[in-house]
Design a protein around this motif. Structure first.
Motif, short mmCIF file in Angstrom:
data_model
loop_
_atom_site.label_atom_id
_atom_site.label_comp_id
_atom_site.label_asym_id
_atom_site.label_seq_id
_atom_site.Cartn_x
_atom_site.Cartn_y
_atom_site.Cartn_z
N GLY A 69 0.82 -1.20 0.00
CA GLY A 69 0.00 0.00 0.00
C GLY A 69 0.85 1.25 0.00
O GLY A 69 2.01 1.24 -0.45
N PHE A 70 0.30 2.35 0.52
CA PHE A 70 0.98 3.64 0.54
C PHE A 70 1.95 3.65 1.71
O PHE A 70 1.60 4.03 2.82
CB PHE A 70 -0.06 4.75 0.64
N ALA A 71 3.18 3.23 1.46
CA ALA A 71 4.21 3.09 2.50
C ALA A 71 4.95 4.41 2.63
O ALA A 71 6.11 4.55 2.20
CB ALA A 71 5.15 1.95 2.18
N TRP A 72 4.32 5.38 3.24
CA TRP A 72 4.84 6.76 3.35
C TRP A 72 4.76 7.22 4.79
O TRP A 72 3.76 6.94 5.46
CB TRP A 72 4.01 7.69 2.47
N PRO A 73 5.79 7.93 5.29
CA PRO A 73 7.09 8.17 4.65
C PRO A 73 8.06 7.03 4.93
O PRO A 73 8.25 6.63 6.08
CB PRO A 73 7.56 9.47 5.31
N ASP A 74 8.66 6.53 3.87
CA ASP A 74 9.57 5.40 3.95
C ASP A 74 11.03 5.84 3.97
O ASP A 74 11.93 5.04 3.73
CB ASP A 74 9.30 4.46 2.76
N THR A 75 11.24 7.12 4.18
CA THR A 75 12.57 7.71 4.39
C THR A 75 12.38 8.91 5.31
O THR A 75 11.24 9.34 5.54
CB THR A 75 13.19 8.22 3.08
N PRO A 76 13.46 9.48 5.81
CA PRO A 76 13.33 10.82 6.41
C PRO A 76 12.76 11.79 5.39
O PRO A 76 12.83 11.55 4.17
CB PRO A 76 14.77 11.18 6.79
N MET A 77 12.20 12.88 5.87
CA MET A 77 11.55 13.84 4.99
C MET A 77 12.45 15.02 4.66
O MET A 77 13.32 15.39 5.44
CB MET A 77 10.27 14.36 5.63
N GLY A 78 12.20 15.59 3.50
CA GLY A 78 12.72 16.90 3.17
C GLY A 78 11.60 17.90 3.35
O GLY A 78 10.46 17.63 3.00
N VAL A 79 11.91 19.08 3.88
CA VAL A 79 10.89 20.09 4.15
C VAL A 79 11.41 21.44 3.68
O VAL A 79 12.51 21.86 4.04
CB VAL A 79 10.56 20.18 5.66
N ILE A 80 10.61 22.12 2.85
CA ILE A 80 10.93 23.48 2.45
C ILE A 80 9.70 24.34 2.66
O ILE A 80 8.57 23.87 2.59
CB ILE A 80 11.43 23.58 0.98
N LYS A 81 9.93 25.62 2.93
CA LYS A 81 8.83 26.55 3.17
C LYS A 81 8.62 27.39 1.91
O LYS A 81 9.58 27.88 1.31
CB LYS A 81 9.15 27.45 4.36
N THR A 82 7.36 27.55 1.54
CA THR A 82 7.00 28.34 0.37
C THR A 82 6.02 29.43 0.79
O THR A 82 5.59 29.51 1.94
CB THR A 82 6.35 27.46 -0.71
N GLU A 83 5.63 30.28 -0.17
CA GLU A 83 4.66 31.32 0.13
C GLU A 83 3.29 30.72 0.46
O GLU A 83 2.50 31.33 1.18
CB GLU A 83 4.53 32.27 -1.07
N GLU A 84 3.01 29.52 -0.04
CA GLU A 84 1.72 28.88 0.21
C GLU A 84 1.71 28.03 1.48
O GLU A 84 0.64 27.65 1.96
CB GLU A 84 1.33 27.99 -0.98
N GLY A 85 2.87 27.68 2.00
CA GLY A 85 2.93 26.82 3.17
C GLY A 85 4.21 26.01 3.17
O GLY A 85 5.31 26.56 3.00
N TYR A 86 4.07 24.70 3.31
CA TYR A 86 5.23 23.82 3.37
C TYR A 86 5.10 22.74 2.30
O TYR A 86 4.01 22.22 2.04
CB TYR A 86 5.33 23.14 4.74
N GLU A 87 6.24 22.40 1.72
CA GLU A 87 6.33 21.25 0.83
C GLU A 87 7.14 20.18 1.52
O GLU A 87 8.17 20.46 2.14
CB GLU A 87 6.99 21.63 -0.50
#
Length: 404
Positions: A69-87
């Motif tokens: 199935g949806f095996a997320w997150p299957d690694t550490p995450m990357g996080v960036i901040k944008t004008e709309e929020g977070y990616e």
């Protein structure tokens, strides 16, 4: 990493000349005292099992994996901040096989990927469509002749190139790739995106264990850490546990924390400033020097041999402490360490047990740059049960950590 990552884990200040030799011996350097007394004040579920399931039903391209199935997150995450929020960027260990009939996407048949979601620090999945992107092979097959041998290839830790540097605004990803025969053998590589994660191109491997791949080896987890700028901002550091070869297929000697580096300018120039995108050679830190051992298969020095913890490593700079902070997870216990130079680390202290399986820690700052931590910061991690339900009941947790 879906086949492998879970339950795998049972220096002094140095100055260097341009040639890489140590100016003074490691034992002559003073020890580093920890300045933060870390305290975990909250452990919250920010993505529940049902939220993960529902997101998997929305994922594009659709899942074709009826087992994991949806095996997320299957690694550490990357996080960036944008004008709309977070990616957020993290791997889905489920399968998204070739679906040529759709006419709008062609993937590969490897497990793993880079999933992009738009959300908040309270809900990284958000309510939109998770975009699952396979890491495409390099246009030049000679850049990574091992690409076709990977059974898993995915990642999450991203570095967004700042203004004024080659490739500004583009993304570099540290990926974890596996060669899976009778046991896990994992390597680390780089991928690049010029369109904010809509497409990723393989730049090649950067780190392999000192133990060469061979059938019959013990399984060993190399993790998937982020790129970290050195104190002088001239180098990318990448941390990992290493398996020191001993002539047998068994892990009798390993390091708790090893590090490799490459010039940041050269990495960015090769990735984004060339018509032939690729990575450059990294070097492992060994015997107080950077010029003795290649990162592909070379030996490495243990930066924290007295640590009681080995596992997934997440390292970020903390501006409130003026130090680097390391979070370690051995799948159950989290630990904390600090460094002023990225080489000399305090002996890790435990933060608590958060399992039964607690993997892939990702520390996130609360300011404009999520990669820079402060006095208070978050640590996200994947929580999985041991009752046999696996990813079905997997959740994303978030710790709140305060430096006292």
């Amino acid at each position: 990493m879906q086949n492998s990552k879970i339950a795998r884990f049972i220096l002094p200040v140095l100055l260097f000349t341009s040639g890489g030799s140590a100016i003074f011996a490691a034992e002559d350097a003073p020890a580093v005292a920890r300045v933060c007394a870390p305290k975990v004040t909250a452990n919250e579920i920010v993505v529940s099992p049902i939220q993960r399931y529902n997101a998997g039903q929305r994922a594009e391209p659709p899942l074709t994996d009826t087992g994991t199935g949806f095996a997320w997150p299957d690694t550490p995450m990357g996080v960036i901040k944008t004008e709309e929020g977070y990616e957020f960027f993290a791997s889905d260990g489920g399968q998204h096989s070739r679906q040529l009939w759709r006419g709008d996407w062609v993937g590969n048949d490897k497990s793993g990927s880079v999933v992009t979601t738009m959300g908040t620090l309270n809900n990284p999945l958000g309510t939109g469509t998770p975009q699952n992107v396979s890491i495409s092979p390099n246009p030049d097959p000679s850049v990574n002749p091992n690409y076709s041998s990977y059974t898993y290839m995915g990642g999450g830790p991203v570095y967004r190139v700042p203004d004024g540097m080659t490739g500004q605004g583009n993304l570099l990803l540290v990926y974890h790739a596996e060669i899976l025969t009778d046991a896990l053998y994992a390597v680390l590589g780089l991928a690049a995106s010029r369109d904010n994660g809509s497409h990723w191109t393989d730049l090649g491997e950067i780190i392999r264990l000192n133990q060469a791949f061979a059938p019959g080896l013990d399984p060993f987890e190399i993790g998937d850490g982020p790129l970290v700028l050195s104190p002088d901002h001239k180098y990318f550091y990448l941390y990992f546990p290493d398996w020191i070869a001993n002539g047998t297929p068994h892990t009798t000697k390993t390091t708790q924390v090893s590090v490799a580096r490459a010039s940041a300018d050269s990495v960015l120039d090769a990735a984004f400033g060339s018509h032939h995108p690729q990575t450059v050679a990294f070097q492992k830190f060994y015997e107080h020097r950077w010029d003795l051992q290649p990162a592909i298969g070379g030996a490495s020095t243990d930066l924290n041999p007295n640590s009681a913890y080995q596992g997934y490593l997440d390292i970020h700079y903390n501006s409130a402490l003026q130090r680097y902070v390391m979070i370690i997870s051995n799948d159950t216990t989290f630990a904390y360490a600090e460094s002023m130079d990225g080489l000399t680390w305090t002996v890790p202290i435990p933060l608590g047990d958060f399992g039964p399986i607690a993997a892939y820690p990702t520390a996130v700052g609360l300011g404009d740059n999520p990669h820079i931590l402060g006095k208070t910061f978050y640590v996200f991690f994947t929580h999985l049960p041991t009752d046999g339900t696996g990813w079905t009941n997997g959740a994303l947790h978030r710790l709140t950590l305060i430096c006292q």
